[in-house]
Design a protein around this motif. Structure first.
Motif, PDB file in Angstrom:
ATOM      1  N   GLU A  29       0.854  -1.186   0.000  1.00  0.00           N
ATOM      2  CA  GLU A  29       0.000   0.000   0.000  1.00  0.00           C
ATOM      3  C   GLU A  29       0.892   1.239   0.000  1.00  0.00           C
ATOM      4  O   GLU A  29       1.360   1.690   1.046  1.00  0.00           O
ATOM      5  N   ASP A  31       0.055   4.273  -1.461  1.00  0.00           N
ATOM      6  CA  ASP A  31      -0.657   5.536  -1.670  1.00  0.00           C
ATOM      7  C   ASP A  31      -0.362   6.577  -0.599  1.00  0.00           C
ATOM      8  O   ASP A  31      -0.183   7.757  -0.903  1.00  0.00           O
ATOM      9  N   ARG A  32      -0.309   6.162   0.656  1.00  0.00           N
ATOM     10  CA  ARG A  32      -0.078   7.124   1.741  1.00  0.00           C
ATOM     11  C   ARG A  32       1.311   7.753   1.621  1.00  0.00           C
ATOM     12  O   ARG A  32       1.463   8.970   1.727  1.00  0.00           O
ATOM     13  N   ASP A  34       3.154   8.000  -1.070  1.00  0.00           N
ATOM     14  CA  ASP A  34       3.157   8.779  -2.298  1.00  0.00           C
ATOM     15  C   ASP A  34       2.468  10.128  -2.107  1.00  0.00           C
ATOM     16  O   ASP A  34       3.008  11.177  -2.474  1.00  0.00           O
ATOM     17  N   THR A  35       1.287  10.117  -1.541  1.00  0.00           N
ATOM     18  CA  THR A  35       0.526  11.364  -1.408  1.00  0.00           C
ATOM     19  C   THR A  35       1.101  12.275  -0.332  1.00  0.00           C
ATOM     20  O   THR A  35       1.068  13.494  -0.485  1.00  0.00           O
ATOM     21  N   ASP A  36       1.664  11.701   0.737  1.00  0.00           N
ATOM     22  CA  ASP A  36       2.343  12.543   1.730  1.00  0.00           C
ATOM     23  C   ASP A  36       3.545  13.232   1.086  1.00  0.00           C
ATOM     24  O   ASP A  36       3.820  14.405   1.359  1.00  0.00           O
ATOM     25  N   LYS A  39       2.095  16.160  -1.242  1.00  0.00           N
ATOM     26  CA  LYS A  39       1.366  17.318  -0.713  1.00  0.00           C
ATOM     27  C   LYS A  39       2.168  18.153   0.278  1.00  0.00           C
ATOM     28  O   LYS A  39       1.711  19.201   0.713  1.00  0.00           O
ATOM     29  N   LYS A  60      -7.321   9.217  -6.302  1.00  0.00           N
ATOM     30  CA  LYS A  60      -6.350   9.017  -5.222  1.00  0.00           C
ATOM     31  C   LYS A  60      -5.948  10.353  -4.609  1.00  0.00           C
ATOM     32  O   LYS A  60      -5.923  10.503  -3.380  1.00  0.00           O
ATOM     33  N   TYR A  63      -8.842  11.708  -2.542  1.00  0.00           N
ATOM     34  CA  TYR A  63      -9.058  10.911  -1.326  1.00  0.00           C
ATOM     35  C   TYR A  63      -8.047  11.273  -0.239  1.00  0.00           C
ATOM     36  O   TYR A  63      -8.380  11.369   0.936  1.00  0.00           O
ATOM     37  N   TYR A  64      -6.791  11.488  -0.637  1.00  0.00           N
ATOM     38  CA  TYR A  64      -5.730  11.761   0.334  1.00  0.00           C
ATOM     39  C   TYR A  64      -5.484  13.259   0.557  1.00  0.00           C
ATOM     40  O   TYR A  64      -4.525  13.637   1.216  1.00  0.00           O
ATOM     41  N   GLY A  65      -6.339  14.098   0.005  1.00  0.00           N
ATOM     42  CA  GLY A  65      -6.253  15.530   0.294  1.00  0.00           C
ATOM     43  C   GLY A  65      -5.095  16.255  -0.354  1.00  0.00           C
ATOM     44  O   GLY A  65      -4.584  17.236   0.182  1.00  0.00           O
ATOM     45  N   VAL A  66      -4.660  15.796  -1.521  1.00  0.00           N
ATOM     46  CA  VAL A  66      -3.616  16.497  -2.272  1.00  0.00           C
ATOM     47  C   VAL A  66      -4.297  17.585  -3.104  1.00  0.00           C
ATOM     48  O   VAL A  66      -5.316  17.340  -3.736  1.00  0.00           O
TER      49      VAL A  66
END
Length: 192
Positions: A29, A31-32, A34-36, A39, A60, A63-66
């Motif tokens: 997983e 995604d977390r 990557d998006t951290d 952003k 994506k 969802y993760y607030g980017v």
């Protein structure tokens, strides 16, 4: 120029021009992480996706607030697979995921036309090698790393460890300034 890095166990900042390799299990997983990465401390970002379509990338990011207002997406899959493509100023397409010159050119254009702190997520080297082959994929990654250095930008490159020969993975580990390893149980280790 330094960039903040929101990855557990990594340095607080990395200098512009830094490429970070994210080594993960193919079912990991990511995604977390990557998006951290995308952003934090960013003016503009580019997601190069050889694994998912632009629509999936947009979902994506949302969802993760980017902040999608500052995001550009390169979709390498939709044209070849015959999916419908939505025209938008922030979404680019190449004809196929093995169009390495096209991919590198979109990266160059993004870096040439945006100012400030610029981040790139390259998801993924593994898929690129699947479509193009290991040597050509490696050459494209090296080209993108050179562009990051020229433009004082930073990038996070995904690599599914068990899909590649050990020598290929080691070669990538040596190529990058930083390596983040994600294990199947979610443990993150960093080497910079």
């Amino acid at each position: 120029m330094d960039y903040e890095l929101a990855i557990e166990g990594a340095p607080d900042t990395i200098p512009g021009g830094t490429g970070v390799l994210l080594v993960h299990p193919s079912t990991g997983e990511t995604d977390r992480i990557d998006t951290d990465f995308l952003k934090t401390d960013t003016d503009h970002l580019l997601v190069v996706s050889t694994r998912t379509t632009a629509r999936e990338v947009q979902q994506k990011l949302e969802y993760y607030g980017v902040d999608e207002e500052h995001a550009v997406i390169l979709d390498t899959l939709s044209v070849e697979r015959g999916y419908s493509r939505r025209s938008a100023s922030n979404v680019h397409y190449v004809g196929a995921p093995d169009d390495l010159d096209g991919i590198v050119e979109v990266v160059r254009e993004f870096l040439d036309t945006h100012d400030g702190k610029l981040r790139i997520s390259f998801d993924s080297i593994t898929e690129l090698a699947y479509y193009a082959d290991e040597d050509r994929a490696r050459g494209a990654v090296e080209d993108v790393l050179e562009l990051l250095a020229e433009h004082d930008a930073v990038g996070l490159f995904h690599l599914a460890e068990e899909v590649h020969d050990e020598a290929v993975v080691e070669g990538y580990r040596e190529l990058f300034d930083g390596v983040v390893t994600l294990t199947a149980d979610g443990t993150v280790t960093c080497e910079f």
